[in-house]
Design a protein around this motif. Structure first.
Motif, mmCIF file in Angstrom:
data_model
loop_
_atom_site.group_PDB
_atom_site.id
_atom_site.type_symbol
_atom_site.label_atom_id
_atom_site.label_comp_id
_atom_site.label_asym_id
_atom_site.label_seq_id
_atom_site.Cartn_x
_atom_site.Cartn_y
_atom_site.Cartn_z
ATOM 1 N N LEU A 96 3.025 8.890 7.456
ATOM 2 C CA LEU A 96 2.416 7.744 7.354
ATOM 3 C C LEU A 96 1.433 7.932 6.180
ATOM 4 C CD1 LEU A 96 1.853 6.542 10.977
ATOM 5 C CD2 LEU A 96 3.329 5.625 9.400
ATOM 6 N N SER A 97 0.846 9.014 6.052
ATOM 7 C CA SER A 97 -0.266 8.864 5.084
ATOM 8 C C SER A 97 0.614 8.987 3.753
ATOM 9 C CB SER A 97 -1.241 10.215 5.195
ATOM 10 O OG SER A 97 -0.349 11.523 5.450
ATOM 11 N N VAL A 98 1.718 9.720 3.463
ATOM 12 C CA VAL A 98 2.140 9.736 2.126
ATOM 13 C C VAL A 98 2.694 8.231 1.996
ATOM 14 C CG1 VAL A 98 4.358 10.315 0.989
ATOM 15 C CG2 VAL A 98 3.067 11.945 2.016
ATOM 16 N N LEU A 99 3.072 7.449 2.928
ATOM 17 C CA LEU A 99 3.498 5.957 2.652
ATOM 18 C C LEU A 99 2.406 5.298 2.181
ATOM 19 C CD1 LEU A 99 5.940 4.943 5.376
ATOM 20 C CD2 LEU A 99 6.588 5.525 3.036
ATOM 21 N N VAL A 100 1.318 5.550 2.836
ATOM 22 C CA VAL A 100 -0.092 4.785 2.455
ATOM 23 C C VAL A 100 -0.495 5.113 1.127
ATOM 24 C CG1 VAL A 100 -2.435 4.576 2.904
ATOM 25 C CG2 VAL A 100 -1.007 4.559 4.810
ATOM 26 N N SER A 101 -0.267 6.305 0.583
ATOM 27 C CA SER A 101 -0.830 6.833 -0.652
ATOM 28 C C SER A 101 0.111 6.388 -1.677
ATOM 29 C CB SER A 101 -1.328 8.251 -0.810
ATOM 30 O OG SER A 101 -0.413 9.031 -0.236
ATOM 31 N N THR A 102 1.458 6.491 -1.270
ATOM 32 C CA THR A 102 2.601 5.973 -2.236
ATOM 33 C C THR A 102 2.194 4.529 -2.731
ATOM 34 O OG1 THR A 102 3.665 7.632 -1.421
ATOM 35 C CG2 THR A 102 4.772 5.924 -3.000
ATOM 36 N N LEU A 103 1.963 3.901 -1.621
ATOM 37 C CA LEU A 103 1.820 2.243 -1.736
ATOM 38 C C LEU A 103 0.647 1.779 -2.688
ATOM 39 C CD1 LEU A 103 3.673 0.060 -0.512
ATOM 40 C CD2 LEU A 103 1.750 -0.493 1.164
ATOM 41 N N VAL A 104 -0.339 2.248 -2.255
ATOM 42 C CA VAL A 104 -1.550 2.171 -3.178
ATOM 43 C C VAL A 104 -1.467 2.867 -4.381
ATOM 44 C CG1 VAL A 104 -3.845 2.640 -3.071
ATOM 45 C CG2 VAL A 104 -2.940 1.993 -0.804
ATOM 46 N N GLY A 105 -1.134 3.879 -4.442
ATOM 47 C CA GLY A 105 -1.192 4.692 -5.767
ATOM 48 C C GLY A 105 -0.168 4.120 -6.736
ATOM 49 N N VAL A 106 1.081 3.821 -6.373
ATOM 50 C CA VAL A 106 2.093 3.595 -7.372
ATOM 51 C C VAL A 106 1.538 1.954 -7.948
ATOM 52 C CG1 VAL A 106 4.427 2.927 -7.493
ATOM 53 C CG2 VAL A 106 3.881 5.138 -6.630
ATOM 54 N N THR A 107 1.197 1.223 -6.938
ATOM 55 C CA THR A 107 0.970 -0.085 -7.314
ATOM 56 C C THR A 107 -0.101 -0.062 -8.111
ATOM 57 O OG1 THR A 107 1.573 -0.818 -4.900
ATOM 58 C CG2 THR A 107 0.353 -2.637 -6.204
ATOM 59 N N LEU A 108 -1.244 0.597 -7.695
ATOM 60 C CA LEU A 108 -2.499 0.631 -9.012
ATOM 61 C C LEU A 108 -1.932 1.149 -9.984
ATOM 62 C CD1 LEU A 108 -5.401 1.634 -6.744
ATOM 63 C CD2 LEU A 108 -4.976 -0.653 -7.698
ATOM 64 N N GLY A 109 -1.206 2.203 -10.094
ATOM 65 C CA GLY A 109 -0.690 2.979 -11.305
ATOM 66 C C GLY A 109 0.153 2.091 -12.317
ATOM 67 N N MET A 110 1.064 1.258 -11.682
ATOM 68 C CA MET A 110 1.964 0.429 -12.614
ATOM 69 C C MET A 110 1.097 -0.850 -13.142
ATOM 70 S SD MET A 110 5.617 0.064 -10.532
ATOM 71 C CE MET A 110 5.233 -0.987 -9.172
ATOM 72 N N MET A 111 0.303 -1.266 -12.285
ATOM 73 C CA MET A 111 -0.894 -2.352 -12.700
ATOM 74 C C MET A 111 -1.345 -2.014 -13.895
ATOM 75 S SD MET A 111 -1.961 -4.201 -9.086
ATOM 76 C CE MET A 111 -3.246 -4.958 -9.751
ATOM 77 N N ALA A 112 -2.235 -0.699 -13.776
ATOM 78 C CA ALA A 112 -2.898 -0.166 -15.080
ATOM 79 C C ALA A 112 -1.973 -0.091 -16.162
ATOM 80 C CB ALA A 112 -3.473 1.355 -14.749
ATOM 81 N N GLY A 113 -0.639 0.610 -15.943
ATOM 82 C CA GLY A 113 0.192 0.679 -17.139
ATOM 83 C C GLY A 113 0.730 -0.682 -17.638
ATOM 84 N N TRP A 114 0.721 -1.752 -17.015
ATOM 85 C CA TRP A 114 1.510 -2.865 -17.603
ATOM 86 C C TRP A 114 0.449 -3.756 -17.963
ATOM 87 C CZ3 TRP A 114 5.886 -4.471 -18.839
ATOM 88 C CH2 TRP A 114 6.061 -5.953 -19.062
ATOM 89 N N PHE A 115 -0.809 -3.957 -17.382
ATOM 90 C CA PHE A 115 -1.760 -5.103 -17.758
ATOM 91 C C PHE A 115 -2.693 -4.586 -18.874
ATOM 92 C CE2 PHE A 115 -0.752 -6.787 -13.621
ATOM 93 C CZ PHE A 115 -0.147 -7.836 -14.083
ATOM 94 N N ARG A 116 -2.767 -2.874 -18.652
ATOM 95 C CA ARG A 116 -3.588 -2.502 -19.866
ATOM 96 C C ARG A 116 -5.144 -3.137 -19.910
ATOM 97 N NH1 ARG A 116 -1.382 0.698 -23.562
ATOM 98 N NH2 ARG A 116 -3.321 1.848 -23.206
ATOM 99 N N GLY A 117 -5.976 -3.091 -21.006
ATOM 100 C CA GLY A 117 -6.995 -3.824 -21.070
ATOM 101 C C GLY A 117 -7.943 -3.134 -19.843
ATOM 102 N N TRP A 118 -8.767 -4.225 -19.290
ATOM 103 C CA TRP A 118 -9.939 -3.697 -18.533
ATOM 104 C C TRP A 118 -9.299 -3.354 -17.102
ATOM 105 C CZ3 TRP A 118 -10.052 -6.436 -13.904
ATOM 106 C CH2 TRP A 118 -9.500 -7.741 -13.714
#
Lengths: 290, 326
Positions: A96-118
């Motif tokens: 469960l904790s791997v699922l939680v951190s994957t979900l949160v971490g990957v979503t944020l990482g992809m957003m940061a890499g895609w939108f760039r900027g602020w």
């Protein structure tokens, strides 16, 4: 290199699974099965104490006629039964904790890499902050505020470990985002969510899977550490980690309390890592044809 | 010939500059003027070739035209609709009419999506078709580019480079665009496959009336496919002419140098050919020479070339050239 090579190509295309993979899959399946079936296959009540029969070595026959196959712990409880029940806790916390951190971490990482900027700046600086706080300290603080408990443990572990996934997902997204097929998708009219989850995610899943399998083992160990500090699983219920933590004090007199859960832990973590490594290769469609 | 037909692309004074914004530390980096004031008009069913050496701004200009790279200055209209400054929704509408074919077919297809899903994406994202209708449209598109409908379930790695480029073409044509920007679509392919893909592009153009902006550095390919040729040097157009005029009478010294670099199949002709060799390297687009940007390498250069930048001026045969001496 010889010109005459054995003619291998013409063999029928069976899904060729190496022996090692079959072996580790079997180990994982057995552990999962054992965790699910614990109430039915445990030879004794994992909570029943027998203070006169404490710290008995493996194979001792107890006063009630039960054989303690793996010995007893410091309160005279059957170690085998405790390990069987402990598998439930350890597995579910880790999964469960791997699922939680994957979900949160990957979503944020992809957003940061895609939108760039602020978006990039905010998320990646948050990652830096998270990584600069000792995870155990953060966990201790959170549990101190929220109080212990299974779900809270999962959340604490999941929400302290996401930055690793974010870093990997971010770097991978940066690489993938500039490839022509992503541009083509943008030209096709796909929105950010579709591009990220349909095109970027499948193409960065390999490295993330590696992180997740490595984290899986760490999560089990982390849970053990927190339980040891009294912040994780509350006694008398057991996880592999908490059994080992208690057994640590008696390691000279009763090696089995640490050795058996430790061996299980070792086998599980190793198996998951080996399987994850193999899966990463298999999930790549380019290698499927081989 | 270029007079008839509706205008598909109307680009005016397009410039794309990179960098130059001051940072927290130190001086701002020099501005890279990748595209520096380009006018370009393309009409229906027309193929315009954009040639020039690497780093001349060809790819940047194509990215700006499809809206992937916002220009610093100028206007780009696709069928009368402005790309520059368009919001996401407006841009998506415009992109029904402008699509792109990329150089490397190995990188232009998502390795984890089936061919069918890739070709269907423009249609399904815009809800043009779904379900059985979508399948039918995908099968139709695949057939149009010379693939079979049952290929839809396969993955890109199961195809050759030429076949992949066919898939890319099918995707680009899915929405029946008015303009397709082809960014060196055959330079990554085997010579034997090139002609097939070029002929496919020509056939599709005859059938649908699509216009191509054909970015290339290969003059033999350009001679085969283009109606009109535009030569870029350091972010500017230096020569523009109909194909026949362009190949019969190249005027700008840079164009002549490009031409003389193309090897001839006949060794006698090759040896007899007057070589027009340039000296020096392409200057950095961060530091474009004053006056005529080409004067540093031009064999004809005189003082005026150092001080005044020549404008594109029409010549009697219809060509437009930016040179004081040609």
């Amino acid at each position: 290199m010889s010109v005459l090579q054995p003619v291998r190509r013409f063999r029928p295309r069976l899904p060729r699974v190496p022996l090692s993979i079959m072996l580790v899959s079997a180990i994982i399946l057995v552990i999962v099965a054992v965790a699910l079936l614990a109430p039915w296959i445990a030879p004794a009540d994992p909570l029943r104490q027998d203070l006169l029969g404490r710290l008995k070595p493996p194979g001792t026959v107890g006063r009630t006629g039960v054989t303690y196959l793996l010995g007893t712990d410091d309160l005279g409880r059957d170690l085998l039964s405790r390990i069987l029940y402990g598998a439930r806790v350890s597995l579910s916390v880790a999964v469960l904790s791997v699922l939680v951190s994957t979900l949160v971490g990957v979503t944020l990482g992809m957003m940061a890499g895609w939108f760039r900027g602020w978006t990039d700046t905010v998320i990646m600086r948050l990652v830096d902050i998270m990584l600069s706080i000792p995870a155990i300290l953060l966990a201790v603080l959170t549990v101190a505020v929220l109080g212990p408990g299974f779900l809270k443990l999962v959340l604490v572990l999941g929400l302290t470990r996401w930055p690793r996934y974010t870093r990997v997902a971010y770097a991978q997204t940066l690489q993938v985002a500039n490839l022509p097929y992503i541009k083509a998708s943008e030209l096709a009219g796909a929105g950010a969510a579709r591009i990220l989850f349909r095109h970027v995610l499948p193409n960065i899943a390999g490295p993330i899977l590696i992180v997740a399998t490595a984290e899986f083992g760490l999560m089990i160990l982390f849970e053990a550490g927190l339980s040891f500090l009294g912040l994780g699983i509350q006694p008398p219920s057991a996880s592999w980690g908490s059994i080992m933590s208690v057994g640590r004090q008696y390691v000279e007199r009763a090696w089995w309390i640490v050795a058996f859960p430790g061996a299980c832990l070792f086998l599980l973590v190793l198996s998951v890592n080996v399987l994850g490594d193999w899966l990463r290769d298999r999930l790549d469609p380019r290698s499927r044809i081989r | 010939m270029s007079e008839e037909g509706e205008t598909v692309l109307d680009a005016r004074d397009v410039a794309v500059h990179f960098g130059g914004r001051s940072t927290l530390f130190g001086r701002p980096p020099a501005t890279v003027r990748a595209v520096n004031g380009v006018d370009l008009v393309i009409r229906r069913s027309e193929t315009v070739a954009l040639v020039g050496e690497s780093g001349c701004g060809k790819s940047t200009l194509s990215n700006a035209i499809v809206g992937l790279q916002p220009p610093t200055r100028g206007s780009i209209a696709i069928k009368g609709r402005q790309v520059v400054g368009a919001g996401r929704r407006a841009l998506n509408e415009i992109r029904r009419d402008v699509q792109m074919i990329f150089q490397d077919p190995a990188l232009s297809l998502d390795p984890r999506a089936t061919i069918g899903a890739t070709v269907a994406e423009p249609l399904s994202v815009r809800a043009v078709a779904r379900g059985g209708e979508l399948k039918r449209r995908v099968a139709e598109l695949l057939t149009q580019v010379g693939l079979r409908p049952e290929h839809a379930t396969r993955y890109p790695h199961q195809f050759s480079g030429g076949q992949r480029q066919r898939v890319v073409i099918a995707r680009a044509l899915a929405l029946e665009p008015a303009l397709v920007v082809c960014d060196e679509p055959v330079s990554a392919l085997d010579v034997s496959v090139r002609a097939q893909i070029l002929n496919l592009l020509v056939t599709l153009q005859k059938r649908t009336g699509v216009a191509y902006l054909f970015v290339s550095h290969d003059l033999s390919v350009v001679r085969h496919i283009a109606d009109r040729v535009v030569v870029m040097y350091l972010g500017r157009i230096v020569e523009e002419a109909e194909r026949e005029v362009f190949f019969a009478a190249p005027k700008h010294p840079y164009t002549r140098a490009l031409m003389s670099a193309v090897p001839e199949a006949d060794p006698v002709v090759q040896r007899a050919k007057q070589r027009f060799v340039l000296k020096g390297e392409l200057p950095s687009p961060a530091n474009i020479p004053p006056g005529c940007p080409f004067h540093t390498r031009c064999p004809l250069a005189t003082e005026i070339c150092v001080s005044d930048r020549p404008e594109l001026t029409p010549r009697p045969d219809g060509a437009r050239v930016a040179c004081h001496h040609a």
